[in-house]
Design an enzyme around this catalytic site. Structure first.
Site, PDB file in Angstrom:
ATOM      1  N   ASP A 103     -59.655 -13.533  20.043  1.00  0.00           N
ATOM      2  CA  ASP A 103     -61.068 -13.266  19.820  1.00  0.00           C
ATOM      3  C   ASP A 103     -61.489 -12.168  20.790  1.00  0.00           C
ATOM      4  O   ASP A 103     -60.872 -11.977  21.835  1.00  0.00           O
ATOM      5  CB  ASP A 103     -61.874 -14.542  20.050  1.00  0.00           C
ATOM      6  CG  ASP A 103     -63.298 -14.438  19.550  1.00  0.00           C
ATOM      7  OD1 ASP A 103     -63.671 -13.377  19.011  1.00  0.00           O
ATOM      8  OD2 ASP A 103     -64.042 -15.421  19.694  1.00  0.00           O
ATOM      9  N   GLY A 106     -66.781 -11.647  22.416  1.00  0.00           N
ATOM     10  CA  GLY A 106     -68.196 -11.466  22.114  1.00  0.00           C
ATOM     11  C   GLY A 106     -68.971 -12.763  22.083  1.00  0.00           C
ATOM     12  O   GLY A 106     -70.049 -12.878  22.674  1.00  0.00           O
ATOM     13  N   ASP A 277     -60.310 -21.510  12.610  1.00  0.00           N
ATOM     14  CA  ASP A 277     -59.972 -21.972  13.958  1.00  0.00           C
ATOM     15  C   ASP A 277     -61.102 -22.852  14.447  1.00  0.00           C
ATOM     16  O   ASP A 277     -62.254 -22.697  14.031  1.00  0.00           O
ATOM     17  CB  ASP A 277     -59.789 -20.796  14.924  1.00  0.00           C
ATOM     18  CG  ASP A 277     -61.119 -20.274  15.443  1.00  0.00           C
ATOM     19  OD1 ASP A 277     -61.548 -20.691  16.541  1.00  0.00           O
ATOM     20  OD2 ASP A 277     -61.763 -19.476  14.735  1.00  0.00           O
ATOM     21  N   CYS A 315     -48.459 -40.587   8.973  1.00  0.00           N
ATOM     22  CA  CYS A 315     -48.348 -39.333   9.727  1.00  0.00           C
ATOM     23  C   CYS A 315     -46.989 -39.262  10.417  1.00  0.00           C
ATOM     24  O   CYS A 315     -46.524 -40.248  10.996  1.00  0.00           O
ATOM     25  CB  CYS A 315     -49.472 -39.239  10.758  1.00  0.00           C
ATOM     26  SG  CYS A 315     -49.419 -37.741  11.776  1.00  0.00           S
TER      27      CYS A 315
END
EC number: 2.4.2.29
Length: 384
Positions: A103, A106, A277, A315
């Site tokens: 990223d 900002g 994300d 899982c």
């Protein structure tokens, strides 16, 4: 539209549409990067400081994660991009061999509302670490990201808060475009780092749509929708994505920043989004919560104290294959770090698997049949 292939202008990057959903704008794609292929739709874990909290890179690989996000702002403050560059870049520094995204910083800079000053040149702010004055400009953000070496880097943008006056959002959208042009000019590694532009516009759909149209003219390798998950209702996120995503090029990756709940991801995928994300899996884990089959469980609760079943018997993650709910309850109540690690492993696996299952459903054209219930108003998002 099976196997539609579109090659970006950058030789190291290729984006391929493997299958288009026949009932929605959802699609299953393959995003080729210098460090491997990202099969979309795909959830990306957040490793802000070159680490996904409490999880080792080996454990992270076992979750099925393909692409990891790190943050320019935080890595600039500690340890500094020079150190990362000397180590050979982020991949070597953190021992992650797969694709990475950074990223621009900002969002973090603009969240320092009382410590920063916005000007056309950039943003000046005081470091929350030591109070030192730091300036972030589009050029500096790109230089830092070039040094960090992620496969995908993000343009430095102005992220308006929620709520915000229309005139302020208009100014932020215009400045974001001007800053994007400067980011493009400053980018020194276009052959091995794909620069994505970010669509801003707050909750004003006409501003979002105009911003998208303007950014598309710059013909970037990919595009993101930013400035969401900043306090607005989930319904607003859906409106923004529905209005914006169709305007972004179909033959390039589309990334919805900061979103990672079940319902919001399904809705966005139906609108044509590819990448997500969010800090939800590790943040929930640090609060003793697990994501199980679309629900949120608080492992601190007394009901789990003598429950010796696996967390999720369906899982295959390390946590669920080796430990009981009772043991997790004990770890969380004792504030043992292992508890946070195990829940982080499970939660990341859960969201990665969720988007993988969506991909498989799209490939067999069963997306609406298998995930349509998440598109209904009664489906409640799991909040962080």
């Amino acid at each position: 539209m099976d196997r539609q292939c579109a090659v970006a202008s950058l030789t190291a990057f290729q984006f391929q549409i493997d299958r288009q959903c026949s009932q929605t704008r959802g699609r299953a794609c393959s995003f080729h990067t210098p460090h491997g292929i990202v099969e979309t739709p795909r959830f990306m874990p957040v490793g802000t400081l070159a680490t996904v909290k409490t999880v080792t890179p080996a454990q992270l690989r076992d979750t099925g994660a393909q692409m990891v996000l790190s943050n320019t702002y935080h890595l600039h403050l500690q340890p500094g991009e020079e150190i990362v560059a000397k180590a050979g870049g982020l991949h070597r520094f953190m021992n992650w061999s797969g694709p990475m995204l950074t990223d621009s910083g900002g969002f973090q800079v603009f969240s320092l509302s009382e410590l920063r000053k916005i000007e056309e040149r950039g943003v000046t702010f005081r470091s929350p670490r030591d109070g030192a004055v730091i300036e972030f400009t589009p050029e500096r953000s790109i230089r830092i990201q070039n040094a960090l070496g992620a496969d995908v880097i993000m343009a430095f943008d102005e992220c308006p808060p929620y709520p915000a006056e229309r005139k302020d959002v208009e100014a932020a959208v215009a400045r974001t475009y001007r800053w994007l042009e400067r980011c493009i000019n400053a980018h020194e590694r276009p052959q091995d780092q794909a620069l994505f532009g970010i669509v801003q516009g707050g909750v004003y759909l006409d501003l979002r749509q105009q911003a998208a149209r303007d950014l598309v003219q710059l013909d970037l390798p990919g595009y993101a929708i930013g400035g969401v998950s900043v306090g607005e209702p989930s319904e607003e996120i859906h409106r923004i994505v529905e209005a914006t995503a169709p305007l972004l090029p179909a033959h390039k990756p589309r990334y919805l920043m900061g979103v990672g709940t079940y319902r919001e991801m399904v809705q966005a995928i139906a609108a044509g989004i590819d990448l997500f994300d969010c800090v939800i899996p590790t943040r929930l884990a640090r609060h003793g919560a697990a994501l199980v089959k679309g629900d949120r469980w608080n492992l601190k609760n007394a009901q789990f104290r003598e429950d010796f079943q696996p967390l999720d018997e369906d899982c295959n993650c390390y946590c669920c294959q080796n430990f009981s709910r009772a043991y997790l309850n004990h770890l969380i109540r004792s504030r043992e770090i292992l508890g946070y690690t195990l829940l982080s492993i499970h939660n990341i696996t859960e969201l990665v698997r969720f988007t993988t299952r969506i991909r498989e459903a799209i490939l067999s054209d069963r997306f609406v049949e298998e995930f349509g219930h998440w598109l209904q108003p009664s489906a409640v998002p799991v909040s962080p």
